[in-house]
Design a protein around this motif. Structure first.
Motif, mmCIF file in Angstrom:
data_model
loop_
_atom_site.group_PDB
_atom_site.id
_atom_site.type_symbol
_atom_site.label_atom_id
_atom_site.label_comp_id
_atom_site.label_asym_id
_atom_site.label_seq_id
_atom_site.Cartn_x
_atom_site.Cartn_y
_atom_site.Cartn_z
ATOM 1 N N UNK A 547 -122.401 -2.272 8.543
ATOM 2 C CA UNK A 547 -121.993 -2.596 7.181
ATOM 3 C C UNK A 547 -120.739 -1.798 6.839
ATOM 4 N N UNK A 548 -119.955 -2.358 5.940
ATOM 5 C CA UNK A 548 -118.763 -1.687 5.433
ATOM 6 C C UNK A 548 -119.173 -0.351 4.817
ATOM 7 N N UNK A 549 -118.417 0.701 5.116
ATOM 8 C CA UNK A 549 -118.769 2.013 4.562
ATOM 9 C C UNK A 549 -117.743 2.523 3.565
ATOM 10 N N UNK A 550 -116.495 2.111 3.744
ATOM 11 C CA UNK A 550 -115.475 2.710 2.895
ATOM 12 C C UNK A 550 -114.377 1.704 2.623
#
Lengths: 599, 387
Positions: A547-550
């Protein structure tokens, strides 16, 4: 009408870049057939793509008047043939239309695989063959060694091979004399009913379909009503002409002569290469042997990058098909790529040529899906189905077994790379049929599945041999094998454009390569995404995209609100270029890159 | 539409003044800044006064909660110019008792000498552009000061001003999480009650942007390291009693920047100076204003046309809602759902629900806000909500 004894019909057999087109240009130039100011390089290759890639797609012809040393003026008809295996049938018909061939071999390179395939076609057609050693002016030329190689590999006499430089014009008069002296005159019966071979045809926007013919027996005249024996269609001739290479009207063509006619024929599809043309009333009793309908062997989907271009693509494909009867198309819908066409081609080069023309002449950006061969599905019901598109694969429980097309591949390679080539063929499920030496060069013959060749065989062969291998193939037939349909699932949703037929033993490797590639190509989402390759319900390779973290703008103050909002508007527009699979958005770019690996 | 005019009351009313000059252009900066040899400071003071008077005519009676001198490098302003601008603003609007007047400053010794003059003019909060406490990194960031000067400047500032904040840039080239933890611990030890901590962003149109495009600028963190750095930052600041109240801003309870809260809460502000943007709610309509970027052009407009504005347009309800979400979701407190409903927020119900399921948004006590995992991916959340 020319006396048979003063006609010579010939073709030129050569590997790409060995100087076929340049030699043709010199023959035309030296005999004054074309005024000097109208000369341009590769005169016979009409299309830009032909000229640029140094290949010939359509047969073409030129009539040369040559005053020979014996004081007589001869009519020389050169038929320029497609040199590529994709067009093997077209080549065979062109070969049947002439009595002799010039075999052009680069004196610095020697015989190549493609030369072999074409020269055997010429030998099959009963040609007298005159070997010509080109590029003799180059320091690297080795005429003695190449003569020996021609004799060893092809098995024809080469001691009197003519040494020329098509570039400088050296030796060209000797070639013209040899055509007259060494090639046989055609035979034919002027009084017999008309029998002519349809060598090729093309679409001209002013004239309609132009048909290239070789008269075997009888005489064809302007205004005649003719019958095509295969299609049984009849036409009244509007014009009759010879190509010099500009169209020059003529009243009649007799036995041994080559020319073109127009007859208000609407599309190239109405003419069949190899068909026999006779008079409507006074028909010949027997058609010429060897007619074969053209059958596409490689299929792929062509989709516009911009969905708005679909109608333009349809127009372009219809226009192209006007001039190319061997290419088939039908509409296809893909969840990944939208509306497009499933197209069939004679081979990979044919595919590339058509795609390039669509992109260049009609200015349409295309996505090409992985090329697929035609599989034969034997269903349990006893029915046999042809599968052109992996997406159409029926439920496995209905299938008894699957057959795939096999080819005989001929590869010539310098000794240093032989091991790599054998390994490549072996990796691609090849069975070695022969390994001999053409002089010092190994000549490898392999029985290979066509689907392994359309994958990325050319590219791999080029890279393992640093471009020194030459390759040719012919279809040999169908064979049963353990073939399966591999699907790619993104977040558990199948992605139709990426499914493919593979051999069971190769599935893990191909599946792994694809999911790894997709993991890099699909942008991270707000949730993690499994990317899987599966056969039926069984997952054979899996990657997980985290998943996208930042992703947050660091600074956003009063002056940034407008800019940030405009950026979002831009992203809204960009979203249209995304394809939605369940909750996952995949940029179209990702498909293009993923398919490139296969292309 | 009385329910709409409530917005500015929620956010308050402030004044932003832009000073567009710097001694040198920093390679990462995409703000409107210019390097010139000579500045007629008197002429700038006149222009600020004229613009304040003009803005006051359409916002008469509003209570001024904050002033902010931004740049550029406002600590290059003569204290006299600052003094005249503050006096003009105080004359134009009734000021809140606790009015916050902030000035951005660079931490060179020369500028620190002017601090007392700014304080005397009425500046009560300074925001110091420290950027790093490591000399190597300061050089790489193109800063003209040293770490020692920076520490000294912060010390002077804390002596002179009641409230002090400073900025650091992290997620720099070759910066490990461990290096940053150490540097941040030093910074937290120096901090008063407010810190701005920005991850380095490579912007188009900057020297860094060009270098990155040319394949230079190696060693910048990838997304995973950027996320690790972010998490380390959140943890360290919270432990030191300065939790984040906005994406990049950390403060002790009650020490938040009141001026910046106006932006994030969707309040009203007047924007004066080259390239300054403003937002005003007038008769229930949201108005956006802009001024020309070039300093000379702005001055000429003010002096000749009597207004520095180059653009004035109404913000559509759709865009107004977008701005409220974009800005408000940056805050830990989120946004009051009651305030966005009149702008059509109900249409977003499905998307909000989906983001709640992913654990990125939450609705608590009538407010919509990002969760701890949602805030570092706010751009993706906004794309989902607004595109």
């Amino acid at each position: 009408m020319t006396d048979l004894s003063r006609i010579r019909n010939f073709s030129i057999v050569a590997h790409i870049d060995h100087g076929k087109s340049t030699l043709a240009d010199r023959l035309i130039q030296l005999t004054g057939t074309v005024a000097e100011r109208d000369m341009k390089a590769q005169l016979l290759d009409a299309m830009d793509i032909e000229r640029e890639r140094g290949i010939t797609i359509k047969a073409n012809s030129v009539r040369i008047d040559y005053p020979a040393q014996d004081g007589q003026t001869y009519v020389l008809n050169l038929i320029d043939t497609p040199g590529h295996v994709d067009f093997a049938y077209e080549v065979s018909r062109s070969m049947r239309a002439v009595e002799g061939s010039l075999l052009v071999v680069d004196a610095t390179q020697g015989v190549e695989a493609q030369t072999l395939a074409n020269v055997y076609q010429a030998i099959d057609a009963g040609h007298e063959i005159v070997p010509v050693l080109n590029k003799i002016d180059l320091p690297a030329a080795e005429p003695a060694r190449i003569r020996e190689q021609i004799e060893d590999v092809i098995g024809i006499e080469a001691h009197d091979a003519i040494e020329i430089s098509a570039k400088t014009g050296l030796g060209i008069p000797d070639v013209l004399e040899a055509i007259v002296q060494r090639l046989p005159a055609p035979k034919g019966d002027r009084d017999a009913p008309l029998k002519a071979m349809l060598v090729d045809s093309w679409y001209d926007s002013y004239l309609g379909v132009v048909v290239l013919i070789r008269v075997m027996d009888g005489v064809i005249r302007k205004g005649d009503t003719i019958r095509m024996m295969k299609t049984q269609a009849t036409y009244k001739l509007d014009t009759l002409a010879v190509l010099k290479p500009a169209m020059t009207q003529i009243d009649e063509l007799g036995p041994g002569e080559i020319g073109v006619f127009t007859a208000s024929i609407k599309q190239v599809r109405d003419t069949r290469v190899g068909d026999t043309i006779t008079h409507e009333k006074k028909q010949t009793a027997t058609a010429l042997p060897g007619f074969k309908p053209s059958v596409p062997v490689v299929f792929c989907g062509l989709f516009p990058v911009d969905a708005n271009d679909f109608e333009d693509l349809r127009d372009a494909i219809e226009k192209l098909a006007l001039n190319d009867a061997s290419f088939t198309y039908e509409m296809e819908t893909s969840a990944a790529l939208g509306f497009g066409f499933r197209c069939g081609f004679l081979g990979l080069l044919h595919l590339e040529v058509v795609r390039d023309r669509l992109e260049r002449e009609y200015d349409i950006d295309l996505i090409t899906t992985a090329p697929s061969v035609v599989y034969r599905l034997h269903l349990k019901s006893g029915e046999v189905k042809e599968l052109h598109n992996p997406a159409d694969m029926p439920d496995l429980t209905l299938v008894s077994h699957i057959e795939e097309p096999r080819i005989k591949a001929t590869i010539m390679v310098p000794d240093d790379y032989l091991g790599d080539v054998l390994k490549l063929c072996q990796d691609r499920r090849g069975i070695q049929a022969d390994l001999t030496y053409a002089g010092t060069r190994p000549l490898v013959v392999y029985d290979l599945p066509l689907n392994e060749v359309v994958f990325d065989f050319y590219d791999r062969l080029k890279s393992v041999t640093k471009g020194y291998a030459s390759f040719d193939y012919q279809l040999t037939g169908y064979r049963e094998d353990n073939l399966v349909k591999m699907q790619i699932l993104v977040n558990d949703e199948p992605v139709d454009a990426l499914s493919m037929m593979v051999h069971r033993d190769r599935a893990e490797m191909r599946g792994r390569a694809m999911v790894e590639k997709l993991k890099d190509l699909i942008p991270r989402h707000m949730f993690k995404i499994p990317i899987q390759a599966a056969i039926g319900g069984k997952v054979i390779a899996r990657e997980t995209l985290s998943a996208l973290r930042k992703d947050v703008t660091a600074k956003c103050y009063g002056g940034d609100a407008t800019r940030k909002r405009k950026l979002l508007d831009k992203q809204k527009a960009g979203k249209k270029k995304m394809r939605q699979f369940g909750k996952v958005e995949i940029p179209q770019e990702a498909f293009i890159s993923a398919l490139k690996m296969d292309g | 539409m009385p329910e709409v005019t409530r917005f500015d009351e929620g956010g308050g009313f402030g004044l932003y003044l832009h000073w567009p000059f710097c001694q040198a252009k920093c390679p990462y900066c995409d703000f409107n800044s210019h390097v010139v040899s000579r500045i007629d400071q008197n002429r700038w003071a006149d222009a600020y006064e004229a613009e304040i008077a003009r803005a006051a005519r359409e916002t008469e009676g509003r209570v001024l909660r904050s002033m902010f001198f931004g740049g550029g490098t406002p600590s290059l302003m003569h204290p006299e110019v600052v003094d005249r601008a503050i006096a003009a603003a105080r004359a134009a609007w009734p000021a809140a008792n606790d009015i916050e007047i902030t000035l951005e400053a660079n931490p060179t010794s020369v500028e620190a000498e002017r601090f007392r003059g700014y304080a005397a003019a009425g500046v009560n909060r300074v925001s110091v552009g420290l950027q790093s406490l490591r000399n190597d990194d300061l050089r790489r960031l193109g800063r003209l000061h040293s770490a020692e000067e920076a520490r000294a400047a912060v010390a002077v500032a804390r002596d002179v001003f009641p409230r002090v904040s400073f900025d650091l840039i992290y997620a720099r080239q070759d910066q490990s999480v461990e290096d940053w933890r150490e540097e941040l611990a030093e910074a937290l030890a120096m901090a008063a009650d407010h810190l701005s901590l920005y991850q380095l962003t490579i912007e188009d149109g900057t020297a860094f942007g060009a270098r990155a495009a040319a394949g230079g600028l190696r060693g910048l963190p990838d997304e995973d390291r950027a996320a690790d750095l972010w998490e380390a930052t959140q943890a360290a600041c919270a432990a030191a009693g300065l939790p984040s109240y906005e994406v990049s801003n950390h403060a002790r309870e009650g020490a938040e920047s009141r001026h910046n809260l106006i932006y994030w809460r969707g309040g009203d502000w007047v924007g004066i100076g080259p390239g300054a943007h403003g937002r005003l709610t007038l008769d229930g309509r949201r108005i956006a204003t802009e001024t020309p970027l070039a300093p000379g052009e702005w001055l000429a407009r003010v002096e000749e046309a009597g207004s520095g504005e180059s653009l004035r347009e109404e913000v559509s309800r759709e865009n107004w809602l977008a701005e409220l979400l974009m800005m408000g979701l940056r805050l830990r407190e989120g946004i009051d759902l009651g305030r966005v409903e009149p702008l059509g927020a109900a249409a977003l119900e499905g998307r909000i629900g989906g983001l709640e399921e992913l654990g990125l948004l939450e609705r608590v006590d009538g407010r919509l806000r990002t969760t701890v995992t949602g805030r570092p991916v706010l751009n993706a959340v906004l794309r989902e909500l607004l595109t």
